[in-house]
Every structure is written in structure tokens, then in C-alpha cells.
Design an enzyme around this catalytic site. Structure first.
Site, PDB file in Angstrom:
ATOM      1  N   ALA A 122      33.935  41.193  42.941  1.00  0.00           N
ATOM      2  CA  ALA A 122      34.286  42.169  43.846  1.00  0.00           C
ATOM      3  C   ALA A 122      33.591  42.314  44.458  1.00  0.00           C
ATOM      4  O   ALA A 122      32.112  41.917  43.794  1.00  0.00           O
ATOM      5  CB  ALA A 122      34.658  42.887  43.491  1.00  0.00           C
ATOM      6  N   PRO A 123      33.201  42.674  46.163  1.00  0.00           N
ATOM      7  CA  PRO A 123      34.091  42.371  46.741  1.00  0.00           C
ATOM      8  C   PRO A 123      34.944  41.115  47.573  1.00  0.00           C
ATOM      9  O   PRO A 123      35.708  41.494  47.927  1.00  0.00           O
ATOM     10  CB  PRO A 123      33.305  43.693  48.186  1.00  0.00           C
ATOM     11  CG  PRO A 123      32.203  43.321  48.450  1.00  0.00           C
ATOM     12  CD  PRO A 123      31.615  43.028  47.342  1.00  0.00           C
ATOM     13  N   GLY A 124      34.115  40.355  47.001  1.00  0.00           N
ATOM     14  CA  GLY A 124      35.001  39.028  47.638  1.00  0.00           C
ATOM     15  C   GLY A 124      34.709  38.326  48.757  1.00  0.00           C
ATOM     16  O   GLY A 124      34.865  36.601  48.555  1.00  0.00           O
ATOM     17  N   GLY A 125      33.241  38.805  49.146  1.00  0.00           N
ATOM     18  CA  GLY A 125      32.576  37.556  50.185  1.00  0.00           C
ATOM     19  C   GLY A 125      32.131  36.397  49.378  1.00  0.00           C
ATOM     20  O   GLY A 125      32.339  35.779  50.335  1.00  0.00           O
TER      21      GLY A 125
ATOM     22  N   ASP B  96      36.701  41.903  32.037  1.00  0.00           N
ATOM     23  CA  ASP B  96      34.625  41.738  31.910  1.00  0.00           C
ATOM     24  C   ASP B  96      34.918  40.273  31.829  1.00  0.00           C
ATOM     25  O   ASP B  96      35.237  39.132  31.099  1.00  0.00           O
ATOM     26  CB  ASP B  96      34.964  42.418  30.514  1.00  0.00           C
ATOM     27  CG  ASP B  96      33.354  42.276  30.214  1.00  0.00           C
ATOM     28  OD1 ASP B  96      33.025  41.760  30.356  1.00  0.00           O
ATOM     29  OD2 ASP B  96      33.138  43.660  29.522  1.00  0.00           O
TER      30      ASP B  96
ATOM     31  N   ASP C 179      26.988  36.086  39.732  1.00  0.00           N
ATOM     32  CA  ASP C 179      26.394  36.795  40.589  1.00  0.00           C
ATOM     33  C   ASP C 179      26.715  38.503  39.934  1.00  0.00           C
ATOM     34  O   ASP C 179      27.849  38.728  39.697  1.00  0.00           O
ATOM     35  CB  ASP C 179      27.367  37.015  41.685  1.00  0.00           C
ATOM     36  CG  ASP C 179      26.612  38.048  42.553  1.00  0.00           C
ATOM     37  OD1 ASP C 179      25.256  38.238  42.872  1.00  0.00           O
ATOM     38  OD2 ASP C 179      27.108  38.045  44.160  1.00  0.00           O
TER      39      ASP C 179
ATOM     40  N   CYS D 254      21.156  40.203  42.836  1.00  0.00           N
ATOM     41  CA  CYS D 254      20.476  41.327  44.162  1.00  0.00           C
ATOM     42  C   CYS D 254      19.039  41.900  43.384  1.00  0.00           C
ATOM     43  O   CYS D 254      18.839  42.871  44.250  1.00  0.00           O
ATOM     44  CB  CYS D 254      21.736  41.866  45.362  1.00  0.00           C
ATOM     45  SG  CYS D 254      22.483  42.890  44.091  1.00  0.00           S
TER      46      CYS D 254
END
Length: 457
Positions: free
Chosen positions: A273-276, A319, A338, A391
Site C-alpha cells: 500500500a498504497p500501490g504506487g 502479513d 518495501d 524510506c
């Protein structure tokens, strides 16, 4: 007293409620939603007011350290939660004026008199704060009289000076002894609005022409990345609704290409999520993507984003560290991990992160990152590639983790990758001594860390 929705007083009151939510541990976007609900703001009819509340809240949270220190100096007794936050909102506006920003056209500047007057009106309008309208007036006027002395005093406190928690500054100093001040200053800069062009539909050059025709200026800053000179609501961005472009930081746009996907591959996008990145993978090749996300509400956003792009993926609520609960037993050609992290690299977009995160969270996140990657590694085919992404700009979540994975994962071969990207800069030297792909990296991006591992065939 009822305040007009288009008044600064009403908007300051809403921002104060949102800022209070952050102080109590709520993420800023949700705190703004809660404040809008409390003020009974309709999403469509009151869009301009919601936008103003959001802008004021973000301005204040960026200067949370300074404004909290000023309130402590100016108020002898705790004024109450909402009054405290209202003072923070007003002081944030006055501080922008001091820095020469408040009077710039298009920045929503207000005179000092207006800020004080509207803050008092905001306090007077609410039963819970009406008793403090005199206090608000006195505190703000004292700040204007004694601004120089007060700012000199609070600047002695590092949290007030840098608008970062002390433990965060310690992390920066230890990791980047020559760059920590630049990194500390960068968290309060306004990030660019960057788009990812779906080059399977339209070229970057063609899209830049489309932007120009719409009266918007943009610059190509990456293979698929276009940075807008000025930010616009996504509804106004040409091609967004049609799926020709997506909003995605230029640094984040490196993840999907690093997976080196080709037609027919099975790809796992963990913590999707959010799917970018899911959408980006599907734009690059005809592949089957399984997108795993632990939060059902956030997983729904993946569906929404893919629908806009006209793409499909198998979205699973699960999960990533417990694949036995959702994995079908077929190994993947590529895995994009990620993972959850401190988000220390994206603070300029999410200024509340620094105040919500705790130093004790880092150890927990490190363990979670190791658990996720270790559990996903058996799902990778021999010869397959796993891309590790955070990130974060903290080495404990970046290079130190990559070294641990290289030592712990069976049959892992470390491949070239950008390594640590710092906000607004190109990649530094990687562990192997190569600036991996440096020529193709954008010049202004958020902070990310990238490592790649191939499973020995």
C-alpha cells in the site's frame, strides 16, 4: 459565536484541533480528517476551507519544536490543550512573517494584526476556549514586542532550533557528521510535486507538451519522472484521472526498474500500500503481481490506484512476515520488499513523523525488517532478485541491514544498487565503490535506501 467558514479564525480553529491530534499521537492526515468531521466540513462544498485547514496544520507541525518552546516561554500555566495548539498555529504564521514568507503572493500571507485578531476571534468562538481569549491576545502581542529576545532564548534549545527531536539529531550527527545540519534543515523545505509518466501510453516529451498546453510548467528529472514547477491538486493534473501519470517521488520511482521485470514473471510486492510501486511494476511489463498489505483499509487503496491505471493485481490482506498464511507455494521471480521503517527520509512530506516516532521504535523496526526479508527469501526462485527498500536515512535501517542480510540469507549474492539516497541529493558511493546508476538518478528526491540480492541458481 459562529465563524464564517472562509475566515482565518475558523480555519485556525480547525488547524488547532488537527495539531492537537498530532500532539496526542494521531497521524496528521487522520487528525485533519477528525478536525473536518468535528467542524462538519463537507468534502465537496467546503473543499477550500479543508485545504486551508490542512495548509495551516502542516505549517504548524513543521515548526512544532519552535512554537512549543515559545508557548512554554510565554505562558506561565498550561493554557489547556486546544488553546495551546491555537497559540502554536498563530505563532507559526507569525514566524513565517518574520522569515519574510508571509507576505509573498500566493503563500497565503497575513499581516501581524490579522493573525492576532483572528486568533482571538477563534478562541472567543468556542466555549472551551472563550475564557482564554485575553490570554491569546496578550501572548501573541508579547511575542511581537519581544520577538528578538524570545527567539534568541528558544534557539538555545536544539529541538526548537531544528524542529527535530533530540534523539533524531543524535542519529543524524552520528551517521552524517559533515552533512547533518543540511539534512536537519531539509526536513522543513517544501518537497516538489513529482509525477511518474506511464511511458507505455505516452512519452515524457509528449507529456511535457501536454502540461505546457494546460498552462503548467514541468521538467523531466528521471526516466519517467516529471517535476512540476508548482504543485496543483491532482484533479487538475492533465492525464491523472486517465492513468497517464501518477504522483510519485522521483526517488521512489527507482524501485520498480531495479526489479528488472520482464513479461511472464511472477512478482511479489510486499507491504504494497498504497500501490504506487505495484502500478509502476505493471506499467513496465506484462507480469503477474501479488500485492500483500497487512492493513485492509490501506489494501483498498491499492485497488483504487490500480483501477485508475487500468491495471490488475492479486491483492492480499496479509502479513508479509507470515507468508504461510497467504502464500500459494509457487516461488516468485522477483520480490520487492518495501519494508516498514522510521520514514525518516520522507519527513518533508510528512512533517508529523518526527514527532510521532520514538527512539525506541527503531530497534523494533530493525527486527521487523529482518523478519520480513528472512521470511520472504524462501519464496524467491533460484536466480531471482529481491529488492530491499526503505524510506529511511538512518544507516541502521539501510546499509547495516544490507550487510546483515548478506551474511544471513543463504545463497544471497549482493547486486549493484543505489544504496543510500539522501533528500535532495544524488546517490553516494555504494559499498562496492560504484555510484550505481548515478547518471540516471534525479536531482531532487526524498530519502531512500536500496539494496538488491540475487539467489544463487
Amino acid at each position: 459565536m459562529r465563524l464564517p467558514h472562509d475566515s482565518l479564525a475558523f480555519q485556525m480553529l480547525g488547524a488547532a484541533a488537527a495539531v492537537r491530534g498530532v500532539h496526542e499521537g494521531t497521524a496528521l492526515p487522520q487528525a485533519i480528517e477528525d478536525a473536518a468531521a468535528q467542524l462538519r466540513l463537507d468534502r465537496v462544498r467546503d473543499a477550500a476551507t479543508r485545504g486551508a485547514v490542512q495548509d495551516l496544520a502542516y505549517r504548524t507541525v513543521r515548526q512544532f519544536g519552535t512554537t512549543r518552546a515559545l508557548v512554554t516561554q510565554l505562558v506561565t500555566r498550561p493554557p489547556g490543550a486546544l488553546v495551546d495548539s491555537l497559540l502554536a498555529v498563530a505563532l507559526a504564521l507569525l514566524l513565517e512573517g518574520e522569515q519574510g514568507e508571509a507576505e509573498k503572493p500566493g503563500r497565503g500571507g497575513y499581516s501581524e494584526f490579522t493573525v492576532v485578531d483572528q486568533a482571538v476571534s477563534a478562541a472567543a468562538s468556542e466555549p472551551k476556549t472563550a475564557h482564554a481569549r485575553g490570554l491569546v491576545n496578550a501572548v501573541l502581542r508579547r511575542f511581537l514586542r519581544e520577538r528578538k529576545t524570545l527567539m534568541q532564548t528558544v534557539s538555545q534549545d536544539e529541538e526548537a532550533r531544528w524542529n527535530l527531536p533530540g534523539w533524531w539529531l543524535t542519529q543524524l550527527r552520528n551517521a552524517y557528521p559533515d552533512q547533518w545540519q543540511t539534512l536537519a534543515e531539509s526536513v522543513n523545505t517544501r518537497p516538489p510535486m513529482t509525477l511518474r509518466v506511464n511511458t507505455s501510453r505516452i512519452s515524457v516529451a509528449q507529456y511535457l507538451t501536454q502540461l505546457a498546453n494546460a498552462g503548467m510548467a514541468g521538467t523531466a528529472v528521471g526516466t519517467q519522472a516529471v517535476r512540476l514547477v508548482r504543485a496543483f491538486p491532482v484533479a487538475q493534473v492533465p492525464g491523472f484521472a486517465e492513468g497517464d501519470v501518477s504522483v510519485q517521488d522521483a526517488g521512489a520511482q527507482l524501485a520498480a526498474p531495479l526489479c528488472e521485470v520482464s513479461d511472464g514473471m511472477r512478482v511479489l510486492d510486499a507491504c504494497a500500500a498504497p500501490g504506487g510501486k505495484t502500478g509502476h511494476l505493471l506499467e513496465l511489463a506484462d507480469i503477474h503481481v501479488t500485492a500483500v498489505e497487512t492493513d485492509a483499509q490501506r489494501a483498498a487503496r491499492i485497488h483504487d490506484n490500480l483501477a485508475r491505471l487500468g491495471q490488475n493485481a492479486e491483492v492480499i490482506v496479509g502479513d508479509a512476515s507470515r507468508p504461510k498464511d497467504w502464500w500459494d507455494g509457487q516461488q516468485f521471480d522477483r520480490i520487492l520488499a518495501d519494508v516498514p521503517c522510521s520514514a525518516s527520509g520522507i519527513v518533508r512530506r510528512h512533517p508529523d513523523i518526527r514527532w510521532l516516532r520514538r527512539e525506541s521504535d527503531i530497534g523494533r523496526l530493525i527486527n521487523e525488517q529482518r523478519r520480513i526479508v528472512s521470511q520472504l527469501w524462501p519464496l524467491l526462485k533460484p536466480g531471482g532478485i529481491l529488492v530491499y527498500v526503505t524510506c529511511s536515512i538512518f544507516p541502521t535501517e539501510g546499509e547495516e541491514q544490507a550487510l546483515w542480510f548478506g551474511a544471513q540469507l543463504p545463497d544471497a549474492i549482493r547486486l549493484q544498487a543505489p544504496g543510500q539516497l539522501l533528500p535532495g541529493t544524488k546517490a553516494p558511493e555504494t559499498a562496492s565503490g560504484d555510484a550505481a546508476g548515478e547518471a540516471s538518478l534525479p536531482s531532487d528526491h526524498d530519502g531512500f535506501y536500496y539494496a538488491r540480492f540475487q539467489k544463487r541458481a
